[in-house]
Enzyme design. Structure first.
Site, PDB file in Angstrom:
ATOM      1  N   LEU A  48     -15.996 -10.255  33.353  1.00  0.00           N
ATOM      2  CA  LEU A  48     -17.186 -10.743  32.656  1.00  0.00           C
ATOM      3  C   LEU A  48     -16.948 -10.922  31.170  1.00  0.00           C
ATOM      4  O   LEU A  48     -16.420 -10.037  30.507  1.00  0.00           O
ATOM      5  CB  LEU A  48     -18.356  -9.775  32.877  1.00  0.00           C
ATOM      6  CG  LEU A  48     -19.693 -10.146  32.237  1.00  0.00           C
ATOM      7  CD1 LEU A  48     -20.858  -9.857  33.174  1.00  0.00           C
ATOM      8  CD2 LEU A  48     -19.898  -9.386  30.914  1.00  0.00           C
ATOM      9  N   ASN A  50     -19.109 -11.633  27.665  1.00  0.00           N
ATOM     10  CA  ASN A  50     -20.436 -11.800  27.084  1.00  0.00           C
ATOM     11  C   ASN A  50     -20.330 -12.070  25.588  1.00  0.00           C
ATOM     12  O   ASN A  50     -19.672 -13.043  25.224  1.00  0.00           O
ATOM     13  CB  ASN A  50     -21.412 -10.677  27.471  1.00  0.00           C
ATOM     14  CG  ASN A  50     -20.995  -9.270  27.133  1.00  0.00           C
ATOM     15  OD1 ASN A  50     -19.972  -8.774  27.614  1.00  0.00           O
ATOM     16  ND2 ASN A  50     -21.789  -8.590  26.324  1.00  0.00           N
ATOM     17  N   ASP A  51     -20.925 -11.297  24.718  1.00  0.00           N
ATOM     18  CA  ASP A  51     -21.125 -11.674  23.318  1.00  0.00           C
ATOM     19  C   ASP A  51     -19.847 -12.109  22.597  1.00  0.00           C
ATOM     20  O   ASP A  51     -18.811 -11.440  22.697  1.00  0.00           O
ATOM     21  CB  ASP A  51     -21.685 -10.497  22.518  1.00  0.00           C
ATOM     22  CG  ASP A  51     -22.889  -9.839  23.155  1.00  0.00           C
ATOM     23  OD1 ASP A  51     -23.431 -10.382  24.137  1.00  0.00           O
ATOM     24  OD2 ASP A  51     -23.284  -8.771  22.672  1.00  0.00           O
ATOM     25  N   GLN A  67     -16.691  -9.972  24.044  1.00  0.00           N
ATOM     26  CA  GLN A  67     -16.850  -8.825  24.929  1.00  0.00           C
ATOM     27  C   GLN A  67     -16.288  -9.165  26.307  1.00  0.00           C
ATOM     28  O   GLN A  67     -16.632 -10.195  26.889  1.00  0.00           O
ATOM     29  CB  GLN A  67     -18.332  -8.473  25.066  1.00  0.00           C
ATOM     30  CG  GLN A  67     -18.959  -7.881  23.815  1.00  0.00           C
ATOM     31  CD  GLN A  67     -18.677  -6.400  23.677  1.00  0.00           C
ATOM     32  OE1 GLN A  67     -19.319  -5.568  24.302  1.00  0.00           O
ATOM     33  NE2 GLN A  67     -17.703  -6.067  22.850  1.00  0.00           N
ATOM     34  N   SER A 111     -20.283  -4.762  20.664  1.00  0.00           N
ATOM     35  CA  SER A 111     -20.228  -5.934  19.794  1.00  0.00           C
ATOM     36  C   SER A 111     -20.263  -5.610  18.309  1.00  0.00           C
ATOM     37  O   SER A 111     -20.729  -4.558  17.883  1.00  0.00           O
ATOM     38  CB  SER A 111     -21.380  -6.877  20.129  1.00  0.00           C
ATOM     39  OG  SER A 111     -21.197  -7.470  21.387  1.00  0.00           O
ATOM     40  N   ARG A 168     -26.948  -0.960  17.677  1.00  0.00           N
ATOM     41  CA  ARG A 168     -25.651  -1.589  17.954  1.00  0.00           C
ATOM     42  C   ARG A 168     -25.504  -2.954  17.256  1.00  0.00           C
ATOM     43  O   ARG A 168     -26.430  -3.499  16.695  1.00  0.00           O
ATOM     44  CB  ARG A 168     -25.470  -1.767  19.462  1.00  0.00           C
ATOM     45  CG  ARG A 168     -26.607  -2.490  20.182  1.00  0.00           C
ATOM     46  CD  ARG A 168     -26.362  -2.491  21.695  1.00  0.00           C
ATOM     47  NE  ARG A 168     -27.497  -3.023  22.453  1.00  0.00           N
ATOM     48  CZ  ARG A 168     -28.475  -2.292  22.952  1.00  0.00           C
ATOM     49  NH1 ARG A 168     -28.481  -0.983  22.779  1.00  0.00           N
ATOM     50  NH2 ARG A 168     -29.466  -2.862  23.642  1.00  0.00           N
ATOM     51  N   ASP A 169     -24.288  -3.482  17.347  1.00  0.00           N
ATOM     52  CA  ASP A 169     -23.939  -4.849  16.954  1.00  0.00           C
ATOM     53  C   ASP A 169     -23.935  -5.063  15.434  1.00  0.00           C
ATOM     54  O   ASP A 169     -24.669  -5.907  14.907  1.00  0.00           O
ATOM     55  CB  ASP A 169     -24.877  -5.876  17.610  1.00  0.00           C
ATOM     56  CG  ASP A 169     -25.087  -5.644  19.094  1.00  0.00           C
ATOM     57  OD1 ASP A 169     -24.191  -5.048  19.721  1.00  0.00           O
ATOM     58  OD2 ASP A 169     -26.133  -6.056  19.627  1.00  0.00           O
ATOM     59  N   GLU A 223     -31.170  -7.502  19.447  1.00  0.00           N
ATOM     60  CA  GLU A 223     -29.720  -7.393  19.596  1.00  0.00           C
ATOM     61  C   GLU A 223     -29.015  -8.430  18.724  1.00  0.00           C
ATOM     62  O   GLU A 223     -29.598  -9.407  18.276  1.00  0.00           O
ATOM     63  CB  GLU A 223     -29.321  -7.597  21.063  1.00  0.00           C
ATOM     64  CG  GLU A 223     -29.724  -6.454  21.981  1.00  0.00           C
ATOM     65  CD  GLU A 223     -28.960  -6.495  23.296  1.00  0.00           C
ATOM     66  OE1 GLU A 223     -28.343  -5.481  23.633  1.00  0.00           O
ATOM     67  OE2 GLU A 223     -28.986  -7.536  23.981  1.00  0.00           O
TER      68      GLU A 223
END
Length: 484
Positions: A48, A50-51, A67, A111, A168-169, A223
């Protein structure tokens, strides 16, 4: 239903080195057999994606991290995968850039962003740790990448003292002599916020608090925050969760993306001064976690995740999920962020084909351009069985209808997305890449980004316009060639 519910915790949090080689070969073969795998979008070799993370321009190249969960097309143990490119056509695959190999990131390198300074890339990320009771312990962490590509972690720089476990992030930039960091955070009253920190030395960070706007009650979590200046204006870009709207356009997905434009951030009052109403950059089905950066010529470039949390696409049956959007240059016009595909992508184009009414697709990786003069139209992508996705317009709005695809998903969120039509006369760019469509409307003030799944797609039909231009597109190169 998310695959997360069908995997045990132990399965989802297996590390890359714990995955048997036979499983890797099986996942890779399955992905290679998928006709829906894109040819000019970044996607994972298996597992997978993602970001987008750590986007930056360094040493003459654009660096893109993302990610990655290697164990399968499921959210689990996260790594930062690393690519670089000079032209967005030819890529170098560097393999995994950040591993979850410390106590503070024992359950994933989450992230974050990047800042280029003193011939280094400063990488900021969230260390995700779980205790024995599965309580999350998030921290904001710091690493550096040197000019030879070597990456070294420097540990935790911010502990979580002010927010829930949803913290986060990090995204960092420099203003004058100060470093500023925004972090996506949930307040103790369970509202989404963009928390701001300030530092002189990257080691000691002062908590300034959430940035104040008139949208403090918008959702329960923000996010992937980004904060940047463009054309003398300040922009807050983020992915809010827990937001809905009664109008026909906004916040129709499980989670969405939003931005707020204002004059400047007042660090004393912690307010974004003279800010306008909240806007959405994308009205499609699958657009999340965008991040921006500046390149060597001062272009502000945006890349997003074409996917959504908690939503599984049909590609999971081929052991992969998620891809990154095309890189888009951002400008500011009439209070809107305008997104334009980078001109470098024109190198992908093959010979132009002009068609009217219908056209047999020799390639399902192509660009279609439409010139609108005020009337409505309908563009249908279909197969011999009649499975289709339809993009259309009336005098006042655009509509994307994927209710009749070969493989449906996320049906509980509806099969139609709409966007306002701002101008009668405009040119529309439609990028199609096997199972993804990116549509640039209203001069780039809006986009409609979506996955779609049509078996043996072979036909495009046009109604309401005399003709359209079609460019078959070549694929990007260099992915999956890492020895790491």
């Amino acid at each position: 239903m998310s695959l997360n519910n069908r995997w045990t915790v132990e399965q989802r949090y297996r590390r890359l080195e714990q995955i048997p080689q036979c499983d890797i070969e099986e996942m890779t073969l399955s992905r290679q057999q998928d006709k829906g795998f894109p040819s000019f979008h970044i996607a994972p070799k298996f597992g997978l994606l993602n970001d987008p993370n750590g986007l930056c321009y360094f040493n003459g190249e654009h660096h893109i991290f993302y990610q990655w969960t290697p164990v399968g097309p499921v959210h689990g143990m996260k790594y930062w995968y690393h690519l670089s490119t000079k032209d967005f056509i030819h890529f170098t695959d560097h393999g995994v850039g950040l591993h979850p190999d410390q106590d503070y990131d024992s359950h994933g390198v989450y992230s974050g962003g990047a800042l280029v300074e003193n011939n280094q890339v400063l990488l900021f990320f969230t260390g995700n740790k779980r205790d024995q009771n599965w309580n999350r312990i998030p921290t904001q962490c710091f690493a550096t990448m040197d000019s030879d590509g070597s990456i070294e972690k420097h540990g935790v720089v911010i502990e979580n003292e002010h927010y829930t476990e949803h913290f986060r992030d990090p995204k960092v930039w420099k203003k004058g002599d100060d470093y500023l960091m925004v972090v996506g955070a949930q307040t103790k009253t369970e509202h989404g916020s963009m928390a701001l920190y300030q530092s002189k030395d990257l080691k000691t960070w002062q908590h300034k608090g959430p940035i104040k706007t008139k949208f403090s009650d918008l959702g329960y979590m923000w996010e992937c925050p980004d904060f940047f200046e463009i054309n003398g204006q300040s922009v807050m870009l983020f992915s809010p969760q827990g937001v809905s709207s009664s109008n026909p356009y906004d916040f129709k997905n499980i989670y969405s993306v939003a931005y707020i434009v204002g004059d400047q951030l007042n660090l004393e009052s912690m307010t974004l001064e003279n800010h306008q109403d909240i806007l959405q950059p994308d009205y499609g089905f699958d657009f999340y976690a965008p991040q921006t950066y500046l390149d060597e010529s001062g272009r502000r470039i945006l890349i997003a995740w074409i996917g959504l949390p908690e939503i599984d696409t049909p590609s999971v049956t081929h052991q992969w999920a998620g891809m990154l959007s095309l890189p888009r240059e951002l400008t500011l016009k009439d209070g809107f962020l305008v997104q334009t595909p980078l001109p470098e992508l024109k190198s992908l184009r093959k010979e132009e084909v002009v068609f009217a009414q219908s056209h047999t697709l020799e390639s399902t990786s192509c660009l279609i351009q439409l010139d609108l003069v005020g009337d409505g139209f309908e563009l249908e992508l279909s197969n011999l069985k009649g499975d289709n996705i339809v993009f259309s317009a009336t005098e006042h709005e655009f509509m994307l209808d994927r209710r009749y695809m070969s493989h449906l998903y996320a049906e509980e969120f509806g099969g139609i997305r709409k966007a306002p039509r701002l101008d009668a006369k405009q040119t529309i760019d439609i990028y199609i890449d096997n199972s993804v469509i990116e549509i640039f409307i209203n001069g780039g003030k809006h986009t409609m980004t979506s996955r779609f799944f049509i078996d043996d797609l072979n036909k495009v039909t046009l109604k309401g316009l005399e003709q359209a231009r079609l460019f078959p597109l070549k694929g990007i190169t260099g992915l999956f060639e890492s020895a790491k």
